[in-house]
Design an enzyme around this catalytic site. Structure first.
Site, PDB file in Angstrom:
ATOM      1  N   GLY A  88     -56.069  -5.465   2.530  1.00 47.17           N
ATOM      2  CA  GLY A  88     -55.199  -5.613   0.974  1.00 47.17           C
ATOM      3  C   GLY A  88     -55.699  -6.921  -0.079  1.00 47.17           C
ATOM      4  O   GLY A  88     -56.421  -7.321   0.458  1.00 47.17           O
ATOM      5  N   LEU A  89     -55.077  -6.811  -1.464  1.00 48.45           N
ATOM      6  CA  LEU A  89     -55.486  -7.866  -2.184  1.00 48.45           C
ATOM      7  C   LEU A  89     -55.513  -8.703  -1.526  1.00 48.45           C
ATOM      8  O   LEU A  89     -54.717  -9.935  -0.836  1.00 48.45           O
ATOM      9  CB  LEU A  89     -54.919  -7.787  -3.399  1.00 48.45           C
ATOM     10  CG  LEU A  89     -55.381  -5.762  -3.823  1.00 48.45           C
ATOM     11  CD1 LEU A  89     -54.011  -5.994  -5.359  1.00 48.45           C
ATOM     12  CD2 LEU A  89     -56.480  -6.088  -4.850  1.00 48.45           C
ATOM     13  N   GLY A 114     -49.993 -10.473   1.403  1.00 49.62           N
ATOM     14  CA  GLY A 114     -48.893 -10.915   2.419  1.00 49.62           C
ATOM     15  C   GLY A 114     -50.116 -10.847   3.899  1.00 49.62           C
ATOM     16  O   GLY A 114     -48.899 -10.227   4.966  1.00 49.62           O
ATOM     17  N   LYS A 115     -51.371 -10.617   3.739  1.00 48.96           N
ATOM     18  CA  LYS A 115     -51.991 -10.015   5.183  1.00 48.96           C
ATOM     19  C   LYS A 115     -50.861 -10.906   6.483  1.00 48.96           C
ATOM     20  O   LYS A 115     -50.903 -10.682   6.571  1.00 48.96           O
ATOM     21  CB  LYS A 115     -53.384  -9.433   4.909  1.00 48.96           C
ATOM     22  CG  LYS A 115     -53.553  -8.797   3.803  1.00 48.96           C
ATOM     23  CD  LYS A 115     -54.949  -8.386   3.997  1.00 48.96           C
ATOM     24  CE  LYS A 115     -55.866  -9.402   3.480  1.00 48.96           C
ATOM     25  NZ  LYS A 115     -54.721 -10.322   2.046  1.00 48.96           N
ATOM     26  N   SER A 116     -52.337 -11.815   5.458  1.00 53.79           N
ATOM     27  CA  SER A 116     -51.277 -13.328   6.609  1.00 53.79           C
ATOM     28  C   SER A 116     -50.089 -13.432   7.167  1.00 53.79           C
ATOM     29  O   SER A 116     -50.241 -13.974   8.254  1.00 53.79           O
ATOM     30  CB  SER A 116     -52.334 -14.865   5.955  1.00 53.79           C
ATOM     31  OG  SER A 116     -53.802 -14.277   5.938  1.00 53.79           O
ATOM     32  N   SER A 145     -61.185  -7.264   3.244  1.00 46.23           N
ATOM     33  CA  SER A 145     -62.427  -6.024   3.091  1.00 46.23           C
ATOM     34  C   SER A 145     -62.432  -5.019   2.106  1.00 46.23           C
ATOM     35  O   SER A 145     -61.575  -4.263   2.857  1.00 46.23           O
ATOM     36  CB  SER A 145     -62.060  -5.740   4.890  1.00 46.23           C
ATOM     37  OG  SER A 145     -60.141  -5.522   5.353  1.00 46.23           O
TER      38      SER A 145
END
Length: 184
Positions: A11-12, A16-18, A85
């Protein structure tokens, strides 16, 4: 031996990925799963430091992480990857190489990502101080057919985590019904 696999959160920046990956890894460990978290920022500091942010370098970064994640997964580890990614093609390469791969789109509107950006990177990118910044001066190609979409600008962290755990239960990576020990 437990079934290994890779949960790839894409995601951008500041979507909130981490945060979500950390919650997921802690919950999986609490449930007794062998789990490893590969966070994009940490990987860049420790493993792929010399790589820049050109498309070629970003793709190589993903390839290296996919290689490590695949090795761990083959040994029964459930690997949670949190990386921007940005390009579909290299994510498809990672899926093909790893096999046991779940792609999760951490969707969040750009305005909310900018609001969340504690490092001020969006502000600097919008001012032209940072080149090749994903979502501003470099593209982000969202997954066309992800295994799951979490909408972190519309869902609570607990709701997004619940959806992730549901996917893992449905696909046989974890047993259901264990509940969630929510910690922030």
């Amino acid at each position: 031996m437990e079934r290994g696999g890779v949960v790839w959160l894409t995601g951008l920046p500041s979507s909130g990925k981490s945060t979500l990956a950390g919650h997921l890894a802690r919950e999986l460990a609490r449930r007794g799963r062998r789990v490893e978290l590969l966070d994009g920022d940490e990987v860049r500091r420790k493993l792929t430091r010399p790589l820049g942010f050109s498309r070629e370098d970003r793709d190589e970064n993903v390839r290296r992480v996919a290689y490590v994640a695949g090795l761990l997964a083959r040994h029964g580890v459930l690997v949670v990857v949190a990386m921007i990614s940005p390009y579909r093609a290299v994510r498809a390469e990672a899926r093909a190489e790893i096999g046991a791969f779940l792609e999760v789109h951490v969707a969040c509107g750009t305005d909310e990502c900018i609001r969340r950006d504690v490092k001020g990177l969006y502000r600097r990118a919008l001012a032209g101080e940072i080149a090749n910044f994903t979502g501003v001066s470099d593209p982000y190609e969202p997954p066309e057919q992800p295994d799951l979409v979490v909408q972190t600008d519309r869902e609570s962290e607990a709701e997004s985590l619940g959806k992730l755990l549901g996917l893992l239960e449905q696909r046989g990576y974890v047993e259901g019904g264990a509940g969630v020990a929510w910690t922030t």
